[in-house]
Design a protein around this motif. Structure first.
Motif, PDB file in Angstrom:
ATOM      1  N   LYS A 145      28.060  23.879  14.453  1.00  0.00           N
ATOM      2  CA  LYS A 145      26.678  23.938  13.959  1.00  0.00           C
ATOM      3  C   LYS A 145      26.314  22.794  13.020  1.00  0.00           C
ATOM      4  CE  LYS A 145      26.012  27.982  15.937  1.00  0.00           C
ATOM      5  NZ  LYS A 145      25.456  27.997  17.274  1.00  0.00           N
ATOM      6  N   GLN A 146      27.287  21.951  12.700  1.00  0.00           N
ATOM      7  CA  GLN A 146      26.985  20.809  11.835  1.00  0.00           C
ATOM      8  C   GLN A 146      27.995  19.705  12.139  1.00  0.00           C
ATOM      9  OE1 GLN A 146      28.061  23.334   8.764  1.00  0.00           O
ATOM     10  NE2 GLN A 146      30.084  23.126   9.588  1.00  0.00           N
ATOM     11  N   SER A 147      27.909  18.589  11.432  1.00  0.00           N
ATOM     12  CA  SER A 147      28.835  17.478  11.692  1.00  0.00           C
ATOM     13  C   SER A 147      30.261  17.867  11.291  1.00  0.00           C
ATOM     14  CB  SER A 147      28.414  16.246  10.889  1.00  0.00           C
ATOM     15  OG  SER A 147      28.654  16.460   9.509  1.00  0.00           O
ATOM     16  N   LYS A 148      31.230  17.224  11.938  1.00  0.00           N
ATOM     17  CA  LYS A 148      32.642  17.496  11.611  1.00  0.00           C
ATOM     18  C   LYS A 148      32.926  17.186  10.155  1.00  0.00           C
ATOM     19  CE  LYS A 148      35.159  17.419  15.876  1.00  0.00           C
ATOM     20  NZ  LYS A 148      35.734  16.654  16.949  1.00  0.00           N
ATOM     21  N   ASN A 149      32.281  16.155   9.656  1.00  0.00           N
ATOM     22  CA  ASN A 149      32.457  15.741   8.272  1.00  0.00           C
ATOM     23  C   ASN A 149      32.038  16.845   7.312  1.00  0.00           C
ATOM     24  OD1 ASN A 149      33.153  13.984   6.271  1.00  0.00           O
ATOM     25  ND2 ASN A 149      31.175  12.957   6.205  1.00  0.00           N
ATOM     26  N   LYS A 150      30.863  17.430   7.590  1.00  0.00           N
ATOM     27  CA  LYS A 150      30.334  18.507   6.732  1.00  0.00           C
ATOM     28  C   LYS A 150      31.237  19.735   6.808  1.00  0.00           C
ATOM     29  CE  LYS A 150      27.278  20.502   4.088  1.00  0.00           C
ATOM     30  NZ  LYS A 150      27.580  20.404   2.665  1.00  0.00           N
ATOM     31  N   THR A 151      31.699  20.048   8.027  1.00  0.00           N
ATOM     32  CA  THR A 151      32.615  21.184   8.194  1.00  0.00           C
ATOM     33  C   THR A 151      33.864  20.968   7.349  1.00  0.00           C
ATOM     34  OG1 THR A 151      31.847  21.648  10.444  1.00  0.00           O
ATOM     35  CG2 THR A 151      34.015  22.472   9.878  1.00  0.00           C
ATOM     36  N   GLN A 152      34.455  19.775   7.443  1.00  0.00           N
ATOM     37  CA  GLN A 152      35.675  19.475   6.692  1.00  0.00           C
ATOM     38  C   GLN A 152      35.445  19.554   5.178  1.00  0.00           C
ATOM     39  OE1 GLN A 152      38.890  19.239   7.232  1.00  0.00           O
ATOM     40  NE2 GLN A 152      38.412  19.800   9.349  1.00  0.00           N
ATOM     41  N   GLN A 153      34.292  19.060   4.729  1.00  0.00           N
ATOM     42  CA  GLN A 153      33.965  19.122   3.291  1.00  0.00           C
ATOM     43  C   GLN A 153      33.951  20.573   2.805  1.00  0.00           C
ATOM     44  OE1 GLN A 153      30.229  17.127   2.680  1.00  0.00           O
ATOM     45  NE2 GLN A 153      31.102  15.087   2.850  1.00  0.00           N
ATOM     46  N   ASN A 154      33.269  21.437   3.567  1.00  0.00           N
ATOM     47  CA  ASN A 154      33.171  22.847   3.173  1.00  0.00           C
ATOM     48  C   ASN A 154      34.533  23.535   3.214  1.00  0.00           C
ATOM     49  OD1 ASN A 154      30.453  22.717   2.669  1.00  0.00           O
ATOM     50  ND2 ASN A 154      29.826  23.572   4.632  1.00  0.00           N
ATOM     51  N   ILE A 155      35.318  23.204   4.233  1.00  0.00           N
ATOM     52  CA  ILE A 155      36.653  23.806   4.350  1.00  0.00           C
ATOM     53  C   ILE A 155      37.527  23.387   3.173  1.00  0.00           C
ATOM     54  CG2 ILE A 155      38.813  23.698   5.682  1.00  0.00           C
ATOM     55  CD1 ILE A 155      37.020  23.687   8.224  1.00  0.00           C
ATOM     56  N   GLN A 156      37.485  22.100   2.816  1.00  0.00           N
ATOM     57  CA  GLN A 156      38.299  21.617   1.694  1.00  0.00           C
ATOM     58  C   GLN A 156      37.878  22.264   0.374  1.00  0.00           C
ATOM     59  OE1 GLN A 156      41.145  20.109   1.976  1.00  0.00           O
ATOM     60  NE2 GLN A 156      40.778  20.113   4.188  1.00  0.00           N
ATOM     61  N   LYS A 157      36.567  22.470   0.214  1.00  0.00           N
ATOM     62  CA  LYS A 157      36.083  23.158  -1.009  1.00  0.00           C
ATOM     63  C   LYS A 157      36.616  24.584  -1.055  1.00  0.00           C
ATOM     64  CE  LYS A 157      31.701  20.710  -1.617  1.00  0.00           C
ATOM     65  NZ  LYS A 157      30.266  20.782  -1.347  1.00  0.00           N
ATOM     66  N   PHE A 158      36.596  25.241   0.099  1.00  0.00           N
ATOM     67  CA  PHE A 158      37.077  26.632   0.146  1.00  0.00           C
ATOM     68  C   PHE A 158      38.580  26.689  -0.135  1.00  0.00           C
ATOM     69  CE2 PHE A 158      38.253  30.724   1.775  1.00  0.00           C
ATOM     70  CZ  PHE A 158      37.160  31.514   1.470  1.00  0.00           C
ATOM     71  N   LEU A 159      39.332  25.789   0.482  1.00  0.00           N
ATOM     72  CA  LEU A 159      40.783  25.786   0.289  1.00  0.00           C
ATOM     73  C   LEU A 159      41.147  25.468  -1.164  1.00  0.00           C
ATOM     74  CD1 LEU A 159      41.942  23.969   3.556  1.00  0.00           C
ATOM     75  CD2 LEU A 159      41.963  26.431   3.067  1.00  0.00           C
ATOM     76  N   SER A 177      32.769  29.345  18.671  1.00  0.00           N
ATOM     77  CA  SER A 177      32.657  30.224  19.835  1.00  0.00           C
ATOM     78  C   SER A 177      31.878  29.549  20.960  1.00  0.00           C
ATOM     79  CB  SER A 177      31.966  31.537  19.445  1.00  0.00           C
ATOM     80  OG  SER A 177      32.716  32.182  18.456  1.00  0.00           O
ATOM     81  N   GLU A 178      31.052  28.574  20.592  1.00  0.00           N
ATOM     82  CA  GLU A 178      30.233  27.866  21.593  1.00  0.00           C
ATOM     83  C   GLU A 178      31.080  26.886  22.398  1.00  0.00           C
ATOM     84  OE1 GLU A 178      26.841  28.187  22.209  1.00  0.00           O
ATOM     85  OE2 GLU A 178      26.975  29.935  20.904  1.00  0.00           O
ATOM     86  N   THR A 179      31.909  26.112  21.715  1.00  0.00           N
ATOM     87  CA  THR A 179      32.669  25.048  22.394  1.00  0.00           C
ATOM     88  C   THR A 179      34.106  25.461  22.737  1.00  0.00           C
ATOM     89  OG1 THR A 179      33.500  24.135  20.307  1.00  0.00           O
ATOM     90  CG2 THR A 179      31.358  23.324  21.086  1.00  0.00           C
ATOM     91  N   GLY A 180      34.572  26.566  22.133  1.00  0.00           N
ATOM     92  CA  GLY A 180      35.960  26.982  22.367  1.00  0.00           C
ATOM     93  C   GLY A 180      36.960  26.289  21.461  1.00  0.00           C
ATOM     94  N   ASP A 181      36.475  25.468  20.530  1.00  0.00           N
ATOM     95  CA  ASP A 181      37.379  24.786  19.594  1.00  0.00           C
ATOM     96  C   ASP A 181      38.221  25.808  18.824  1.00  0.00           C
ATOM     97  OD1 ASP A 181      36.343  22.418  20.356  1.00  0.00           O
ATOM     98  OD2 ASP A 181      35.447  21.870  18.440  1.00  0.00           O
TER      99      ASP A 181
END
Length: 203
Positions: A145-159, A177-181
């Motif tokens: 739903k967003q750029s890979k960069n933004k996803t990684q930023q949010n994940i790193q903040k959570f971790l 769920s859309e792409t199967g990643d």
């Protein structure tokens, strides 16, 4: 890969769950985190878990039998669901009883929306799981739903927040769920838990 997935039972009483005679993994997350879509993606079944635009659709403990070998469990979401306090407390009691008393439960996957900054309710739930000794892993959803960069930023903040609570970061997966990643990695991990459980039962 999952070849067969069938619905077994829904109930509000953990004591009425199927006989704990095989490995079991459960999925839980905040309302509208994409839990039903993820379960359908993992099982290759479009309608196995009912998806809804309305948060709080899952109100029961739903058991599915996978390949006649293990159970996948869809648990009610926490937070946001528009229900009265009495019902909400009942849900919380049901979920906590299930998570702490279900003897064949070998993994709980806590779903986190990768589009969001760390949410207090998710961190509190993971802290509760850690305190109660519930075996958890994290699944970040909606990565498409967003750029890979933004996803990684949010994940790193959570971790980072997780490391403040725990000494080490739990296992985590990034999915869409859309792409199967993330599907293969998550299924491999689940099968590892199932195999481990079955090996221990044989001893």
């Amino acid at each position: 890969m999952i070849h067969k997935a069938e619905f077994v039972v829904s109930n509000t009483n953990p004591g009425n769950c199927p006989k704990p005679d095989r490995a079991e993994v459960a999925f839980i997350g905040r309302s509208n985190v994409g839990k039903s879509s993820l379960i359908n993606m993992l099982t290759n079944r479009k309608e196995l878990a009912k998806t809804s635009q309305k948060p709080g659709k899952t109100q029961l403990i739903n058991h599915f039998k996978i390949d006649d070998r293990w159970f996948l469990v869809d648990l009610p979401g926490y937070g946001f669901a528009k229900v009265n306090v009495k019902v909400k407390l009942g849900w919380e009691q049901m979920i906590s009883t299930y998570l702490t008393k279900r003897e064949n439960l070998c993994g709980v996957f806590v779903l986190i929306d990768s589009r969001l900054e760390p949410q207090k309710i998710d961190l509190e739930f993971l802290l509760w799981c850690g305190t109660e000794g519930v075996p958890t892993a994290i699944v970040f959803t909606k990565a498409d739903k967003q750029s890979k960069n933004k996803t990684q930023q949010n994940i790193q903040k959570f971790l980072k927040k997780m490391r403040e609570i725990f000494e080490e970061t739990p296992d985590y997966f990034v999915t869409s769920s859309e792409t199967g990643d993330g599907k293969d990695e998550l299924l491999d991990f689940i099968m590892g838990l199932v195999n481990e459980y079955e090996n221990e039962e044989m001893i």
